[in-house]
Design a protein around this motif. Structure first.
Motif, PDB file in Angstrom:
ATOM      1  N   GLU A 124      -3.075  -4.186 -12.430  1.00  0.00           N
ATOM      2  CA  GLU A 124      -4.093  -3.128 -12.423  1.00  0.00           C
ATOM      3  C   GLU A 124      -3.525  -1.812 -11.906  1.00  0.00           C
ATOM      4  OE1 GLU A 124      -8.478  -2.169 -10.430  1.00  0.00           O
ATOM      5  OE2 GLU A 124      -7.655  -4.200 -10.355  1.00  0.00           O
ATOM      6  N   ASP A 125      -2.740  -1.889 -10.837  1.00  0.00           N
ATOM      7  CA  ASP A 125      -2.128  -0.676 -10.285  1.00  0.00           C
ATOM      8  C   ASP A 125      -1.071  -0.118 -11.239  1.00  0.00           C
ATOM      9  OD1 ASP A 125      -3.617  -0.735  -7.875  1.00  0.00           O
ATOM     10  OD2 ASP A 125      -2.251  -2.222  -7.047  1.00  0.00           O
ATOM     11  N   ALA A 126      -0.288  -1.014 -11.846  1.00  0.00           N
ATOM     12  CA  ALA A 126       0.753  -0.577 -12.781  1.00  0.00           C
ATOM     13  C   ALA A 126       0.138   0.140 -13.971  1.00  0.00           C
ATOM     14  CB  ALA A 126       1.570  -1.773 -13.253  1.00  0.00           C
ATOM     15  N   GLU A 127      -0.948  -0.390 -14.506  1.00  0.00           N
ATOM     16  CA  GLU A 127      -1.581   0.234 -15.667  1.00  0.00           C
ATOM     17  C   GLU A 127      -2.123   1.610 -15.314  1.00  0.00           C
ATOM     18  OE1 GLU A 127      -2.794   1.272 -19.257  1.00  0.00           O
ATOM     19  OE2 GLU A 127      -1.485  -0.418 -18.762  1.00  0.00           O
ATOM     20  N   ARG A 128      -2.685   1.759 -14.122  1.00  0.00           N
ATOM     21  CA  ARG A 128      -3.205   3.058 -13.706  1.00  0.00           C
ATOM     22  C   ARG A 128      -2.078   4.075 -13.556  1.00  0.00           C
ATOM     23  NH1 ARG A 128      -5.181   1.333  -9.579  1.00  0.00           N
ATOM     24  NH2 ARG A 128      -3.835   2.178  -7.951  1.00  0.00           N
ATOM     25  N   VAL A 129      -1.000   3.685 -12.895  1.00  0.00           N
ATOM     26  CA  VAL A 129       0.128   4.589 -12.673  1.00  0.00           C
ATOM     27  C   VAL A 129       0.826   4.916 -13.990  1.00  0.00           C
ATOM     28  CG1 VAL A 129       2.426   4.780 -11.625  1.00  0.00           C
ATOM     29  CG2 VAL A 129       0.514   3.872 -10.288  1.00  0.00           C
TER      30      VAL A 129
ATOM     31  N   ALA B  41       0.834  -1.206   0.000  1.00  0.00           N
ATOM     32  CA  ALA B  41       0.000   0.000   0.000  1.00  0.00           C
ATOM     33  C   ALA B  41       0.867   1.255   0.000  1.00  0.00           C
ATOM     34  CB  ALA B  41      -0.930   0.001   1.212  1.00  0.00           C
ATOM     35  N   LEU B  42       1.984   1.200   0.694  1.00  0.00           N
ATOM     36  CA  LEU B  42       2.919   2.325   0.685  1.00  0.00           C
ATOM     37  C   LEU B  42       3.498   2.538  -0.712  1.00  0.00           C
ATOM     38  CD1 LEU B  42       4.863   1.604   3.997  1.00  0.00           C
ATOM     39  CD2 LEU B  42       3.526   3.670   3.517  1.00  0.00           C
ATOM     40  N   LEU B  43       3.894   1.454  -1.361  1.00  0.00           N
ATOM     41  CA  LEU B  43       4.459   1.556  -2.705  1.00  0.00           C
ATOM     42  C   LEU B  43       3.480   2.188  -3.679  1.00  0.00           C
ATOM     43  CD1 LEU B  43       6.632   0.885  -4.827  1.00  0.00           C
ATOM     44  CD2 LEU B  43       5.573  -1.382  -5.059  1.00  0.00           C
ATOM     45  N   VAL B  44       2.247   1.710  -3.660  1.00  0.00           N
ATOM     46  CA  VAL B  44       1.228   2.245  -4.568  1.00  0.00           C
ATOM     47  C   VAL B  44       1.020   3.732  -4.320  1.00  0.00           C
ATOM     48  CG1 VAL B  44      -1.209   2.176  -5.209  1.00  0.00           C
ATOM     49  CG2 VAL B  44       0.043   0.040  -4.853  1.00  0.00           C
ATOM     50  N   GLN B  45       0.906   4.123  -3.051  1.00  0.00           N
ATOM     51  CA  GLN B  45       0.638   5.515  -2.733  1.00  0.00           C
ATOM     52  C   GLN B  45       1.807   6.414  -3.118  1.00  0.00           C
ATOM     53  OE1 GLN B  45      -2.369   6.818  -1.641  1.00  0.00           O
ATOM     54  NE2 GLN B  45      -1.278   8.650  -2.304  1.00  0.00           N
ATOM     55  N   ILE B  46       3.036   5.960  -2.909  1.00  0.00           N
ATOM     56  CA  ILE B  46       4.210   6.756  -3.257  1.00  0.00           C
ATOM     57  C   ILE B  46       4.270   6.961  -4.769  1.00  0.00           C
ATOM     58  CG2 ILE B  46       6.737   6.780  -3.336  1.00  0.00           C
ATOM     59  CD1 ILE B  46       6.621   5.232  -0.623  1.00  0.00           C
ATOM     60  N   ALA B  47       4.166   5.876  -5.530  1.00  0.00           N
ATOM     61  CA  ALA B  47       4.273   5.962  -6.984  1.00  0.00           C
ATOM     62  C   ALA B  47       3.106   6.732  -7.588  1.00  0.00           C
ATOM     63  CB  ALA B  47       4.343   4.560  -7.586  1.00  0.00           C
ATOM     64  N   GLU B  48       1.892   6.394  -7.182  1.00  0.00           N
ATOM     65  CA  GLU B  48       0.725   7.040  -7.771  1.00  0.00           C
ATOM     66  C   GLU B  48       0.622   8.503  -7.340  1.00  0.00           C
ATOM     67  OE1 GLU B  48      -3.904   5.986  -8.763  1.00  0.00           O
ATOM     68  OE2 GLU B  48      -2.972   5.013  -7.034  1.00  0.00           O
TER      69      GLU B  48
ATOM     70  N   ASP C  41      10.900   0.846  -8.876  1.00  0.00           N
ATOM     71  CA  ASP C  41      10.094  -0.145  -8.155  1.00  0.00           C
ATOM     72  C   ASP C  41       8.703  -0.348  -8.737  1.00  0.00           C
ATOM     73  OD1 ASP C  41      12.114  -0.737  -6.320  1.00  0.00           O
ATOM     74  OD2 ASP C  41      11.549   0.941  -5.029  1.00  0.00           O
ATOM     75  N   VAL C  42       8.402   0.336  -9.855  1.00  0.00           N
ATOM     76  CA  VAL C  42       7.083   0.165 -10.469  1.00  0.00           C
ATOM     77  C   VAL C  42       6.888  -1.285 -10.911  1.00  0.00           C
ATOM     78  CG1 VAL C  42       7.823   0.764 -12.822  1.00  0.00           C
ATOM     79  CG2 VAL C  42       5.473   1.214 -12.101  1.00  0.00           C
TER      80      VAL C  42
END
Length: 200
Positions: free
Chosen positions: A119-124, A57-64, A112-113
């Motif tokens: 799904e998260d990768a495609e959004r970011v 969750a931290l990774l997603v929030q940082i990248a996005e 780190d992407v």
């Protein structure tokens, strides 16, 4: 009635993201544990889990979050209605200023992407493509004769190459600030752009 969030809840979340981003950037996402994040934040592991359910969750929030800020930046500059060269200069200035305080988030995004779920990768990455497209529009506005060529995207990526990796050599503590460098980057790119010729 549910208990509301404390006044400092959002500030605490941002602090955690900043510390986690620094750890991910320096150690790598895979090599960083939630225990290390909690220690870096001065929090217990239980408190950390109150804010973020897990390391992913931290990774997603940082990248996005980083890409969302860049996406908003492009939209804000485009809404200013500037002419072609002032618009490109403004975009460069805003990007350099944003990266001055986001070097860890940017390194996480670039390195780190690969750990993101599809799904998260495609959004970011979709947002990232829109950011690149916004800068490409600004480049083409300065050189509209290149619009039908294959050059706009490569030129845009060359410009991002100057901006994106400044943190690897910039030393603001030695008198070279991001604020001072932004117009230099703009001068270099805009000074050379008129001389660009499509390859034969």
């Amino acid at each position: 009635m549910g208990r509301g969030r404390s006044a400092g809840y959002d500030d605490q979340r941002e602090m955690i993201l900043a510390r986690a981003g620094e750890l991910f950037a320096n150690r790598g996402y895979a090599a960083t544990s939630m225990n290390q994040v909690a220690e870096a934040c001065g929090l217990s592991k239980a408190t950390l889990y109150h804010y973020y359910r897990d390391k992913y969750a931290l990774l997603v929030q940082i990248a996005e979050g980083h890409v969302q800020r860049l996406h908003a930046l492009v939209a804000e500059v485009e809404a200013e209605g500037l002419g072609p060269e002032p618009r490109l200069r403004r975009l460069i200035q805003r990007f350099v200023a944003e990266y001055a305080d986001a070097q860890h988030a940017h390194r996480v995004l670039t390195e780190d992407v690969k750990f993101l779920e599809p799904e998260d990768a495609e959004r970011v990455l979709g947002l990232e493509r829109e950011v690149v497209a916004g800068m490409t529009r600004a480049v083409v506005a300065v050189r509209p004769d290149l619009a039908g060529e294959q050059m706009p995207k490569p030129l845009t990526m060359l410009l991002f190459g100057m901006i994106n990796w400044m943190f690897t050599w910039m030393r603001p503590d030695r008198g070279l600030s991001h604020e001072a460098m932004a117009p230099i980057v703009a001068d270099l790119f805009l000074g050379g752009l008129p001389a660009v010729k499509p390859p034969i």
